[in-house]
Design a protein around this motif. Structure first.
Motif, PDB file in Angstrom:
ATOM      1  N   TRP A 109       0.843  -1.174  -0.011  1.00 32.08           N
ATOM      2  CA  TRP A 109       0.001  -0.099   0.023  1.00 32.08           C
ATOM      3  C   TRP A 109       0.980   1.345  -0.072  1.00 32.08           C
ATOM      4  CZ3 TRP A 109      -0.548   3.989   3.696  1.00 32.08           C
ATOM      5  CH2 TRP A 109      -1.436   4.945   3.277  1.00 32.08           C
ATOM      6  N   TYR A 110       2.104   1.357   0.743  1.00 34.03           N
ATOM      7  CA  TYR A 110       2.681   2.590   1.116  1.00 34.03           C
ATOM      8  C   TYR A 110       3.467   2.584  -0.182  1.00 34.03           C
ATOM      9  CZ  TYR A 110       6.283   5.767   2.907  1.00 34.03           C
ATOM     10  OH  TYR A 110       6.807   6.952   3.173  1.00 34.03           O
ATOM     11  N   PHE A 111       3.900   1.689  -0.916  1.00 28.46           N
ATOM     12  CA  PHE A 111       4.763   2.048  -2.319  1.00 28.46           C
ATOM     13  C   PHE A 111       3.743   2.060  -3.432  1.00 28.46           C
ATOM     14  CE2 PHE A 111       8.154   0.442   0.681  1.00 28.46           C
ATOM     15  CZ  PHE A 111       8.846   1.556   0.625  1.00 28.46           C
ATOM     16  N   ALA A 112       2.538   1.664  -3.166  1.00 29.81           N
ATOM     17  CA  ALA A 112       1.574   1.672  -4.274  1.00 29.81           C
ATOM     18  C   ALA A 112       1.875   0.767  -5.524  1.00 29.81           C
ATOM     19  CB  ALA A 112       1.405   3.131  -5.080  1.00 29.81           C
ATOM     20  N   THR A 113       2.304  -0.463  -5.023  1.00 29.56           N
ATOM     21  CA  THR A 113       2.935  -1.517  -5.901  1.00 29.56           C
ATOM     22  C   THR A 113       1.936  -2.624  -6.103  1.00 29.56           C
ATOM     23  OG1 THR A 113       4.922  -2.692  -6.522  1.00 29.56           O
ATOM     24  CG2 THR A 113       4.433  -2.617  -4.212  1.00 29.56           C
ATOM     25  N   ASN A 114       2.565  -3.695  -6.874  1.00 27.26           N
ATOM     26  CA  ASN A 114       1.793  -4.929  -7.000  1.00 27.26           C
ATOM     27  C   ASN A 114       1.862  -5.653  -5.708  1.00 27.26           C
ATOM     28  OD1 ASN A 114       1.303  -7.696  -7.877  1.00 27.26           O
ATOM     29  ND2 ASN A 114       0.916  -6.902  -9.551  1.00 27.26           N
ATOM     30  N   ILE A 115       0.678  -6.250  -5.173  1.00 25.72           N
ATOM     31  CA  ILE A 115       0.431  -7.017  -3.898  1.00 25.72           C
ATOM     32  C   ILE A 115       1.319  -8.197  -3.759  1.00 25.72           C
ATOM     33  CG2 ILE A 115      -1.260  -8.533  -4.565  1.00 25.72           C
ATOM     34  CD1 ILE A 115      -1.283  -6.650  -1.570  1.00 25.72           C
ATOM     35  N   TRP A 116       1.903  -8.462  -4.878  1.00 23.65           N
ATOM     36  CA  TRP A 116       2.661  -9.773  -4.984  1.00 23.65           C
ATOM     37  C   TRP A 116       4.299  -9.390  -4.539  1.00 23.65           C
ATOM     38  CZ3 TRP A 116       1.725 -14.705  -4.603  1.00 23.65           C
ATOM     39  CH2 TRP A 116       0.292 -15.117  -5.446  1.00 23.65           C
ATOM     40  N   VAL A 117       4.392  -7.975  -4.618  1.00 19.07           N
ATOM     41  CA  VAL A 117       5.733  -7.771  -3.903  1.00 19.07           C
ATOM     42  C   VAL A 117       5.727  -7.707  -2.490  1.00 19.07           C
ATOM     43  CG1 VAL A 117       7.261  -5.445  -3.728  1.00 19.07           C
ATOM     44  CG2 VAL A 117       6.270  -6.087  -5.990  1.00 19.07           C
ATOM     45  N   GLY A 118       4.558  -7.247  -1.977  1.00 15.73           N
ATOM     46  CA  GLY A 118       4.450  -7.317  -0.489  1.00 15.73           C
ATOM     47  C   GLY A 118       4.422  -8.953  -0.121  1.00 15.73           C
ATOM     48  N   VAL A 119       3.767  -9.592  -0.928  1.00 11.90           N
ATOM     49  CA  VAL A 119       3.820 -11.052  -0.592  1.00 11.90           C
ATOM     50  C   VAL A 119       5.100 -11.772  -0.569  1.00 11.90           C
ATOM     51  CG1 VAL A 119       3.035 -13.362  -1.143  1.00 11.90           C
ATOM     52  CG2 VAL A 119       1.258 -11.587  -1.253  1.00 11.90           C
ATOM     53  N   ALA A 120       6.125 -11.265  -1.430  1.00 11.07           N
ATOM     54  CA  ALA A 120       7.326 -11.634  -1.227  1.00 11.07           C
ATOM     55  C   ALA A 120       8.231 -11.205  -0.139  1.00 11.07           C
ATOM     56  CB  ALA A 120       7.939 -11.430  -2.788  1.00 11.07           C
ATOM     57  N   LEU A 121       8.051  -9.756   0.159  1.00 10.35           N
ATOM     58  CA  LEU A 121       8.668  -9.373   1.109  1.00 10.35           C
ATOM     59  C   LEU A 121       8.335 -10.044   2.608  1.00 10.35           C
ATOM     60  CD1 LEU A 121       8.597  -5.570   0.349  1.00 10.35           C
ATOM     61  CD2 LEU A 121      10.496  -7.124   0.314  1.00 10.35           C
ATOM     62  N   ALA A 122       6.830 -10.238   2.394  1.00 14.07           N
ATOM     63  CA  ALA A 122       6.458 -11.097   3.818  1.00 14.07           C
ATOM     64  C   ALA A 122       7.288 -12.445   3.905  1.00 14.07           C
ATOM     65  CB  ALA A 122       4.786 -11.125   3.719  1.00 14.07           C
ATOM     66  N   LEU A 123       7.366 -12.979   3.144  1.00 14.86           N
ATOM     67  CA  LEU A 123       7.954 -14.495   3.023  1.00 14.86           C
ATOM     68  C   LEU A 123       9.451 -14.125   3.505  1.00 14.86           C
ATOM     69  CD1 LEU A 123       7.943 -17.400   2.441  1.00 14.86           C
ATOM     70  CD2 LEU A 123       8.694 -17.027   0.023  1.00 14.86           C
ATOM     71  N   VAL A 124      10.242 -13.475   2.930  1.00 14.39           N
ATOM     72  CA  VAL A 124      11.440 -12.992   3.433  1.00 14.39           C
ATOM     73  C   VAL A 124      11.720 -12.776   4.916  1.00 14.39           C
ATOM     74  CG1 VAL A 124      13.460 -11.528   3.102  1.00 14.39           C
ATOM     75  CG2 VAL A 124      12.282 -12.163   1.025  1.00 14.39           C
ATOM     76  N   LEU A 125      10.682 -11.959   5.343  1.00 16.18           N
ATOM     77  CA  LEU A 125      10.666 -11.390   6.814  1.00 16.18           C
ATOM     78  C   LEU A 125      10.276 -12.684   7.539  1.00 16.18           C
ATOM     79  CD1 LEU A 125      10.294  -9.319   8.933  1.00 16.18           C
ATOM     80  CD2 LEU A 125       7.843  -9.425   8.668  1.00 16.18           C
ATOM     81  N   SER A 126       9.329 -13.510   7.161  1.00 13.92           N
ATOM     82  CA  SER A 126       8.829 -14.406   8.024  1.00 13.92           C
ATOM     83  C   SER A 126      10.116 -15.862   8.261  1.00 13.92           C
ATOM     84  CB  SER A 126       7.608 -15.374   7.557  1.00 13.92           C
ATOM     85  OG  SER A 126       6.649 -14.400   7.594  1.00 13.92           O
ATOM     86  N   LEU A 127      10.723 -16.023   7.077  1.00 13.69           N
ATOM     87  CA  LEU A 127      11.854 -16.818   6.961  1.00 13.69           C
ATOM     88  C   LEU A 127      13.025 -16.376   7.962  1.00 13.69           C
ATOM     89  CD1 LEU A 127      11.953 -18.301   3.360  1.00 13.69           C
ATOM     90  CD2 LEU A 127      11.062 -19.452   5.460  1.00 13.69           C
ATOM     91  N   GLY A 128      13.165 -14.998   7.753  1.00 10.71           N
ATOM     92  CA  GLY A 128      14.179 -14.387   8.345  1.00 10.71           C
ATOM     93  C   GLY A 128      14.065 -14.427   9.963  1.00 10.71           C
TER      94      GLY A 128
END
Length: 346
Positions: free
Chosen positions: A101-120
């Protein structure tokens, strides 16, 4: 001419375990008995409980706990706990929602970032545990507190409130919703896709535990870490991998939470970590590690779902639910210990 050496009839090497003894040796046997008993009980006191729509609702409630119970069960078999699992689900949801939402980008970008965060977060928990030798209770309790604060603080900074903005208008949302929160019609009954994701995770986890070297390592580090290290088991990789497995499950649960409701409340998730642990314990995982199964954790989650919805269908006061949950936990733990001891008797 040689003669064969007679082997005494009572030699333990020739003893074969009976089917009943083999069944009792399974970690989930107590949970299976409990699940059948609970289903029959609620079927009698609340006949609506057996209707197809009701069963679908029970399965959905069970799957939201069961997805996380898979990762938590494997971690407990490996001898560790993760008290940050509940808020970790919300952290994953918030990351996908707020970043997109903040970067007004495709939701899949956020989904990928969420995966990186969770695994991290999972990898960090495991790395700190190995490096400091602190109990996982302390390490993940600290992570729980930090994630709880970050969830609320960052949400306020980005959105100005305690909830995320609605992301249903972002590009890619419809496809992601179909993957993580779809309704699947089966024979006139709607079943949430999380039920199928849950079943798939249980099958994969069971294969890993029972058919791979990684599964042997999980049981070994949970049973005796020092002995496992002495015989060459990769303890560090195994434990970090288990925490990352919990993170992966948190990502899946978090994505469902986001795409099922479009918004995320930053204060949610607190206390859910105990539900995941309870499901694993009810399913036969011992708090001491080295014993349990993914199937048992799934059955424990199913028992949780039946109790939660069964009380509603029976029109009882829902205030009693926590009492029954505690009672189930206590009885399951006692039964699991008794069954394990009997199964180990020569």
């Amino acid at each position: 001419m040689t003669t064969a050496t007679a082997i005494p009839a009572g030699d333990e090497r020739l003893a074969r375990r009976s089917p009943i003894r083999k069944a009792l040796g399974r970690p989930e046997v107590g949970a299976v008995i409990g699940a059948v008993a609970m289903f029959v009980f609620f079927a009698i006191v609340a006949p609506v409980f057996t209707q197809a729509d009701s069963i679908s609702t029970v399965l959905y409630g069970s799957s939201t706990i069961g997805i996380m119970a898979v990762g938590v069960s494997l971690l407990m078999i490996g001898g560790e706990f993760d008290l940050s699992a509940g808020v970790g689900v919300i952290s994953s949801s918030l990351t996908a929602s707020l970043s997109s939402w903040y970067f007004a980008t495709n939701i899949w970008v956020g989904v990928a970032l969420a995966l990186v965060l969770s695994l991290g977060v999972g990898a960090l928990n495991g790395w700190i545990l190995i490096r400091t030798k602190l109990p996982s209770f302390i390490v993940t309790l600290a992570t729980f507190l930090m994630l709880t604060g970050l969830n609320l603080a960052i949400t306020r900074i980005v959105s100005g409130g305690v909830a995320t903005p609605d992301v249903s208008d972002l590009d890619g949302f419809a496809v992601a919703q179909q993957l993580f929160a779809a309704d699947v019609p089966i024979g006139g009954v709607t079943v949430k896709i999380t039920v199928f994701i849950w079943i798939a995770l249980v099958l994969v986890a069971s294969y890993i535990l029972l058919r791979t070297r990684v599964g042997n390592s999980i049981f070994a580090v949970g049973g005796d870490e020092i002995a496992a290290r002495a015989v060459g088991v990769p303890v560090t990789k195994t434990k970090i991998g288990l925490f990352m497995g919990v993170g992966f499950c948190a990502w899946i649960a978090g994505m469902h939470n986001l795409f099922a409701f479009n918004v995320v409340q930053s204060g949610e998730g607190i206390g859910n970590e105990f539900l995941y642990i309870i499901a694993a314990v009810i399913g036969g995982c011992l708090l001491t590690g080295g014993y349990g199964s993914a199937v048992g954790g799934a059955i424990g989650a199913l028992i949780f779902g039946m109790a939660n919805k069964g009380i509603v269908y029976a029109q009882w006061n829902p205030d009693w639910f926590k009492f029954f949950l505690g009672l189930m936990l206590l009885l399951a733990t006692i039964i699991n210990l008794i069954v394990k001891k009997r199964a180990e008797q020569k």
